[in-house]
Design a protein around this motif. Structure first.
Motif, PDB file in Angstrom:
ATOM      1  N   GLY A 192     -44.774  42.438 -16.230  1.00 22.71           N
ATOM      2  CA  GLY A 192     -46.214  42.415 -15.962  1.00 22.71           C
ATOM      3  C   GLY A 192     -46.612  43.384 -14.875  1.00 22.71           C
ATOM      4  N   SER A 227     -44.244  40.757 -20.238  1.00 26.08           N
ATOM      5  CA  SER A 227     -45.595  41.222 -20.492  1.00 26.08           C
ATOM      6  C   SER A 227     -45.548  42.213 -21.640  1.00 26.08           C
ATOM      7  CB  SER A 227     -46.139  41.902 -19.229  1.00 26.08           C
ATOM      8  OG  SER A 227     -47.351  42.543 -19.524  1.00 26.08           O
ATOM      9  N   ASN A 280     -51.099  40.407 -22.804  1.00 25.48           N
ATOM     10  CA  ASN A 280     -51.821  41.360 -21.950  1.00 25.48           C
ATOM     11  C   ASN A 280     -53.305  41.058 -22.073  1.00 25.48           C
ATOM     12  OD1 ASN A 280     -52.869  42.586 -24.317  1.00 25.48           O
ATOM     13  ND2 ASN A 280     -51.101  43.947 -24.463  1.00 25.48           N
ATOM     14  N   MET A 321     -51.669  36.690 -19.030  1.00 26.14           N
ATOM     15  CA  MET A 321     -51.237  37.794 -18.164  1.00 26.14           C
ATOM     16  C   MET A 321     -50.401  37.251 -17.024  1.00 26.14           C
ATOM     17  SD  MET A 321     -54.773  39.949 -18.095  1.00 26.14           S
ATOM     18  CE  MET A 321     -55.769  38.482 -18.066  1.00 26.14           C
TER      19      MET A 321
END
Lengths: 76, 257, 354
Positions: free
Chosen positions: C104, C114, C309, C333
């Motif tokens: 992420g 992510s 995302n 997220m």
């Protein structure tokens, strides 16, 4: 006594007139053309006093554009 | 003796290097790059390495080195040449790999790549032209710009309180265990050219013998960037650059072992 | 084994010549596994821990220039650092494989999974007009399989390819069937297959120069036109996707990588409730399966694009259906991975219970 005769050829279109060969020559053989220029506008180097050349190749060694070739004859 | 009697193939004592291409070099009049190009071309030829030499070109004035010296080349991103050379050499151990870089490329943006290639002792030759300026981008301060020297980004002269000190790259890499040969040379006189050629020749031989990293620093001029004639540039280099960057071998493991 | 380990084993078995990498979570097992397996003793593959991702990708650039099959792997912040080299690889028309096990972001972000590098991977990433072939594995098996596929496509089209995985599939352990060991290509094979490669200027051959520089605008435009022709060719030939339950679907989920498996579970749960949802899982994110999505969306009432995302692939999904079908996004997220129930709830909220 042996006598050394030298001569240089200078590729006129390759020369950028940087003057380093003129400075390097121990016998003051070379000069830059005072008026004439090559196709790219440089006052190119030429052997002004060619009879003084001893073929030491100092000019050719310091030439950044590799436009000088050197010949030498030793007459005994 | 008549000129035409002297100018005969059997009397030739200095030829344009065979491995130098016919292209007219783009360098400014009097630029040291041209002389070093000639030396590299001669050394590759004399050592019979034309089928084995792989050059890594930099970003900077020598970016087009691949247009002049007749061997295989890869053109690197700015400063990355030693990283490329590392891989080329490791993946092709039978080749002799050399980088050709300026001090801006090598010693600023490429510092990490240089230090680590040298510290790993990659079997490569690193040739660095130290003219203390970014020539290609118009004469800005480089890592090796001398104190007080005026450049496009130090218009009143380099101040160490603002810009730090000029970097002696050869000395830095000489303390790294992976380097086998570190030398600083110049090409402004015939004697200097002879010594520089011997140094570059030794460096290529080291790479072929897999002795580790050889680093050849050539202190050179940039008459356009320095805003002097080529002759004055040489003089200025002798009077100023050599004091900070003294010429000679800095490290040679052949002699210390 | 872990997905990251599968990449390492598959690379050796592909007959890769070199791997250059730098540690970063959650993909360090690729380099660790290679160092432990010591392929330089067996196949002769070079493995090197570089001083940075910048150096890794430039080692890949140098190695690829010599016609060798070379690769690197990293995770999002590291892949950002690599963008310079990736752009050079694309511009110099060099084959190479780059693995991004996404975490992420933005910034240092998180080490948790992510899919937020979709834009970076599929739209270029570095400077200039270029694309990578982007493969999105959803299983450890695909992690292994896509190494060979990625290399083969890279060499076929002389362009770098990327495996865009995420922390889930990188760290997940599954059974995997590894491919048989292939021999590394010989110097002669490289010279024959890659006549452009920098291998030393032998005999009468003209020198090979690998460069991305061209100052003559007319030639540079020609170069770019050539790159674009290659990309059109790839778009024509190499689109890959998986379609499930699309024949009778009333709704469609589009998802890639690990989240597609979670979506499949949601779809199967929904079927038990009588809700017919289909799945299109793009396997190549570039070239994107526009036609497949358009076709699957022909009779659906809505499309849910599920990504880990804030909504990136949804832009391509919308392009695919040209606003003829409502398209909504669902994603988490920060490294949070949604579960099947959350996916189903999101679909119901957007299209059924509104």
């Amino acid at each position: 006594m042996a006598k050394i005769h030298g001569a240089v050829t200078i590729e006129r279109e390759r020369c950028k007139g940087c003057d380093l060969c003129v400075v390097a020559c121990p016998c003051d053989v070379l000069a830059l053309q005072p008026k004439e220029v090559n196709d790219r506008g440089y006052h190119f180097a030429y052997p002004a006093k060619e009879e003084a050349c001893i073929g030491c190749a100092a000019c050719a060694m310091v030439c950044p554009d590799a436009c000088i070739e050197v010949y030498k004859v030793i007459v005994k | 003796m008549k000129r035409e009697d002297i100018i005969k193939p059997e009397n030739k004592v200095y030829s344009r290097p065979r491995l130098l291409d016919d292209n007219i070099m783009h360098y400014c009049p009097g630029c040291s790059h041209g002389v070093v190009h000639k030396i590299v071309a001669e050394v590759i030829d004399e050592l019979g390495l034309e089928e084995h030499a792989i050059g890594i070109a930099p970003v900077g004035c020598a970016v087009f080195a691949y247009n002049y010296i007749d061997c295989d080349w890869v053109e690197a991103a700015h400063g990355r040449a030693p990283a490329l050379a590392t891989a080329v050499s490791r993946l092709n151990p039978d080749k002799v790999v050399f980088t050709y870089q300026g001090d801006g490329d090598l010693a600023a943006i490429g510092t990490a790549e240089t230090i680590h290639a040298c510290t790993r002792g990659e079997n490569i030759v690193i040739i660095m032209i130290n003219n203390g300026i970014y020539g290609m981008t118009g004469g800005q301060m480089s890592p090796c710009t001398l104190e007080g020297a005026k450049t496009a980004t130090t218009p009143y002269g380099r101040r160490v309180d603002l810009n730090g000190f000029p970097l002696r790259v050869g000395n830095v890499v000489s303390i790294l265990d992976g380097t086998c040969y570190v030398t600083r040379q110049a090409v402004h006189t015939t004697a200097a050219v002879r010594k520089a050629k011997a140094a570059i020749r030794k460096a290529f031989l080291n790479a072929r013998a897999k002795k580790g990293t050889s680093f050849v620093e050539i202190v050179g001029t940039c008459s356009s960037g320095w805003k002097m004639s080529p002759e004055k540039s040489n003089k200025w280099m002798e009077e100023n650059m050599f004091a900070h960057y003294p010429l000679g071998d800095i490290k040679d493991t052949d002699k210390t072992e | 084994m872990k997905g990251n380990e599968a990449i390492a084993h598959a690379a050796i078995r592909y007959g890769a010549d070199g791997y250059f990498g730098y540690p970063i979570t959650p993909q360090s097992e690729v380099l660790e596994t290679l160092e432990a397996l010591m392929p330089w003793e067996t196949t002769g593959m070079v493995v090197l821990q570089a001083e940075s991702e910048v150096s890794s990708i430039n080692m890949v650039y140098g190695g690829a220039a010599t016609g060798k099959a070379v690769m690197t792997s990293s995770s999002s912040p590291g892949v950002s650092l690599m963008q310079e080299g990736i752009s050079y690889l694309a511009a110099s028309e060099l084959p190479a494989l780059i693995v991004n096990v996404m975490r992420g972001g933005p910034g240092l972000g998180t080490i948790h999974p992510s899919q937020s590098d979709y834009f970076q991977a599929t739209k270029g990433g570095g400077h200039g007009d270029y694309h990578l072939i982007v493969l999105a594995p959803s299983t450890v098996q695909e992690m292994a399989d896509f190494v060979a596929l990625g290399f083969d496509l890279a060499f076929k089209y002389r362009t770098p390819s990327m495996i865009l995985a995420d922390g889930i599939v990188g760290q997940m352990m599954e059974k995997v069937v590894l491919p048989p060991q292939r021999p590394r290509r010989t110097a002669e094979q490289i010279k024959e297959q890659c006549p452009w490669a920098v291998t030393g200027r032998e005999g009468s051959r003209k020198r090979n120069v690998v460069t991305s520089l061209e100052l003559d605008s007319a030639v540079m435009e020609k170069n770019n036109e050539r790159f674009q022709r290659t990309y059109r060719e790839i778009e024509k030939n190499e689109v890959r996707y998986e379609a499930r339950y699309t024949e009778d679907a009333d709704y469609l989920i589009v998802a890639f990588g690990s989240i597609a498996r979670i979506c499949l579970k949601a779809i199967e749960d929904a079927r038990k409730e009588g809700i017919k949802i289909g799945l299109v899982r793009p396997i190549t994110l570039w070239p994107f399966p526009f036609d497949a999505i358009r076709e699957a969306a022909r009779n659906v009432k809505g499309i849910l694009c599920v990504e880990i995302n804030a909504g990136q692939m949804i832009e391509d999904v919308r392009l695919a259906v040209s606003d003829r079908v409502p398209v909504c996004h669902f994603g988490r997220m920060g490294g949070i991975v949604p579960n099947p129930q959350e996916v189903l709830d999101a679909l119901k909220k957007d299209f059924i219970n509104k």
